[in-house]
Design a protein around this motif. Sequence first.
Motif, PDB file in Angstrom:
ATOM      1  N   GLU A  77       0.829  -1.203   0.000  1.00  0.00           N
ATOM      2  CA  GLU A  77       0.000   0.000   0.000  1.00  0.00           C
ATOM      3  C   GLU A  77       0.867   1.259   0.000  1.00  0.00           C
ATOM      4  O   GLU A  77       0.612   2.208  -0.760  1.00  0.00           O
ATOM      5  N   LEU A 100      -7.122   3.448  -6.985  1.00  0.00           N
ATOM      6  CA  LEU A 100      -8.325   2.992  -6.295  1.00  0.00           C
ATOM      7  C   LEU A 100      -8.681   1.570  -6.709  1.00  0.00           C
ATOM      8  O   LEU A 100      -9.041   0.723  -5.872  1.00  0.00           O
ATOM      9  N   ARG A 101      -8.596   1.288  -8.003  1.00  0.00           N
ATOM     10  CA  ARG A 101      -8.916  -0.066  -8.483  1.00  0.00           C
ATOM     11  C   ARG A 101      -7.875  -1.071  -7.989  1.00  0.00           C
ATOM     12  O   ARG A 101      -8.221  -2.205  -7.637  1.00  0.00           O
ATOM     13  N   ASP A 117      -8.530  -1.746  -4.290  1.00  0.00           N
ATOM     14  CA  ASP A 117      -9.725  -2.564  -4.128  1.00  0.00           C
ATOM     15  C   ASP A 117      -9.424  -4.022  -4.481  1.00  0.00           C
ATOM     16  O   ASP A 117      -9.874  -4.935  -3.780  1.00  0.00           O
ATOM     17  N   ASP A 131      -7.266  -5.523  -1.605  1.00  0.00           N
ATOM     18  CA  ASP A 131      -8.107  -5.831  -0.441  1.00  0.00           C
ATOM     19  C   ASP A 131      -8.981  -7.053  -0.702  1.00  0.00           C
ATOM     20  O   ASP A 131      -9.136  -7.925   0.164  1.00  0.00           O
ATOM     21  N   MET A 132      -9.587  -7.092  -1.887  1.00  0.00           N
ATOM     22  CA  MET A 132     -10.460  -8.208  -2.232  1.00  0.00           C
ATOM     23  C   MET A 132      -9.699  -9.532  -2.206  1.00  0.00           C
ATOM     24  O   MET A 132     -10.158 -10.521  -1.620  1.00  0.00           O
ATOM     25  N   ASP A 181     -19.624 -10.308  -5.039  1.00  0.00           N
ATOM     26  CA  ASP A 181     -18.185 -10.497  -4.850  1.00  0.00           C
ATOM     27  C   ASP A 181     -17.537 -11.060  -6.104  1.00  0.00           C
ATOM     28  O   ASP A 181     -16.391 -10.712  -6.434  1.00  0.00           O
ATOM     29  N   ARG A 222     -16.992  -8.116  -8.434  1.00  0.00           N
ATOM     30  CA  ARG A 222     -15.867  -7.299  -7.948  1.00  0.00           C
ATOM     31  C   ARG A 222     -14.547  -8.005  -8.195  1.00  0.00           C
ATOM     32  O   ARG A 222     -13.538  -7.375  -8.537  1.00  0.00           O
ATOM     33  N   GLY A 238     -11.208  -6.859 -10.214  1.00  0.00           N
ATOM     34  CA  GLY A 238      -9.877  -6.891  -9.621  1.00  0.00           C
ATOM     35  C   GLY A 238      -8.883  -7.668 -10.461  1.00  0.00           C
ATOM     36  O   GLY A 238      -7.723  -7.266 -10.614  1.00  0.00           O
TER      37      GLY A 238
END
Length: 476
Positions: free
Chosen positions: A395, A413-414, A417, A420-421, A453, A456, A460
Motif C-alpha cells: 500500500e 483505487l482499483r 480494491d 483488499d479483495m 463479490d 468485484r 480486480g
Amino acid sequence: MTPEIVQRIDAFAYRHRLVEVMRAPVIAIDANAPLTAAAAMMVEKRVGALAVLDDKGRAIGLITDRDLAHHAARPDSLSRAVGDVMSRDVASLPPAAFIFEALTDLRRHNTRHLIVADPANQVALGVVSMSALLKLRADDALLLSADAEEAPDAQSLKDVVAALPRLATALMAEGVPPRQIAGALAAVLRDVYARVATLAESLLLASHGPAPANWCFLVLGSAGRGESLLAADQDHALVHDGPDDDYPWFEKFGLHCAAILDQIGIPFCRGDVMASNRECRHNLAGWRKRIGLWVASDDDVALLNADIFFDFRPAYGDPALAASLRKLASELGRAPMFLKRLAASIGKFEAQLNVFGGMKTKAGRLNLKRGALLPIVSGARVLALSLGSNALETELRWEAARKAKRVSADDLLRIFDAHDMALRLMLAQQLADIAKGRAPGPEVEVKRLLDFDQERLKDGLKIASVIDLIVRPALV
C-alpha cells in the motif's frame, strides 16, 4: 495463549499504527543540561520523558520522570548532566508499526517510552508511552507476540503459530481491514522468527561458541513486507560483517533456524530461500556481488530471488547491518534495465480470466495469488525501487508512486480494491479450509462467493492483469 483469550482480543491495537497515536514532534533536551533543567522542561511540556538526540536527529538516549524521581532522593545529584544518567537502550519502531508491536517492545525493554523513528535514517519522529497506549484500550491479551518472545522451546512457538488462525478469525469478526490483519499476522511471525534465531544462537553458543562476526537474521517475502496470510513458508537470509563471505558458524545457524521453523509449522521454502542455503548468507561485499548478479541477469529464477529479497526486514541481530544492506540494495536495484526486466516479468504471471472474461478455475477454485496478489505486489516493488523508496508495504509503495505521479488516482483505487479483495477472499478461504482440516493455500472456491463479490473479483483480476502496462511507462 488460549483460544478464549484470542477471541476476546480488543482489535484496536491491531487496527491502528503508531503514526496515528505518537506524540510529535519529539521533545528533546541537550545531553549536557542538568537534571533540574530536565525536570523543569517535563513540567512545562507535561511529558514523562525527554529524548536526547545526536546532530542528525537520531535518539541516543531518554531521560524519564522515573529517572528524576530516583535522583531526587539525593538532591546533590540533580546537578548532574542528563547524559550521565539517561538510558541509552532506547526502544524504537517505525511509524507504520502496529500499537501491539509497541506494547511488545516496551515490555521487552522493560521501559515505558518508545521512540518512533524513520526506518530509512532513524531520525526521531515522535514518542509513545505505555500509559498512553493502555488508555487506547489495549491490554496483555493483545500480546501474542510476547508469547513468541518468551517461548522457552520449539513446542511453545508451535503453539503461537497454531494460534494465528484464531487471531485472524477474531480480527475479521471485529471488522479489521484485510491489509491490517495481514500486517498483524506478519508482525507476530517476525517475532516468531526472532525467537527461533535466539534458540538457534543458544544451541551454537553451547556447542561452537559465539559467532565469528556481527550478524543480522533477515525475514523476507510476505512477512518482510508485513502482508502474511496463513499459508506462508520460510523466506529468510543472513548478513554479517566478517572479512570472509561465509563461516561454518553461520551455516549451522541457518540449518538450525530452518529446522526449527519447519518443526513449529512454517515449512521449508520450496525455492530454498533460507539462511541454510549458501546463496542466502553473505557479508556486505558478498551481497553486493549477489545482487549485482541478479541485476545483470534476465533469468526468471534470478528475478524471482531478487523479488523476494528486496522485501527483507531485520528479525534478530544487528539492525545496523540490515540498514547498510538496505542502502546497498536500493542503490543497485535502481538499474534501469533491471527494473524493465522486473516490470516485464509481471506480465508473465498466469492470468485468471479467459478471453471471454470468465474466471479460470481448477476443481472449482481460482488462484488469487497468481491472478491478483503477485502482480500487484510486484508492481509496487518495481515502482518503489525506481523511486528509491524504502517502503516495504505494498500500500505504501503504491501511494509513493501516486505522489510521484507515476500512477493515476483512479488506477490506484482499483488496485487497492483488488488487493483488499484478494487478501479478504484468500484469508476467508484459508480459515474455512483450516476448519475442515485442509491445508490453506492461495486458491478460493468460487461457488462460495456471492454474485456481487464475483463481479468485484473479476474487476480486480482485470486491473491486476494490466499491472505491467501501468508500471512500464512509469519507469522514467
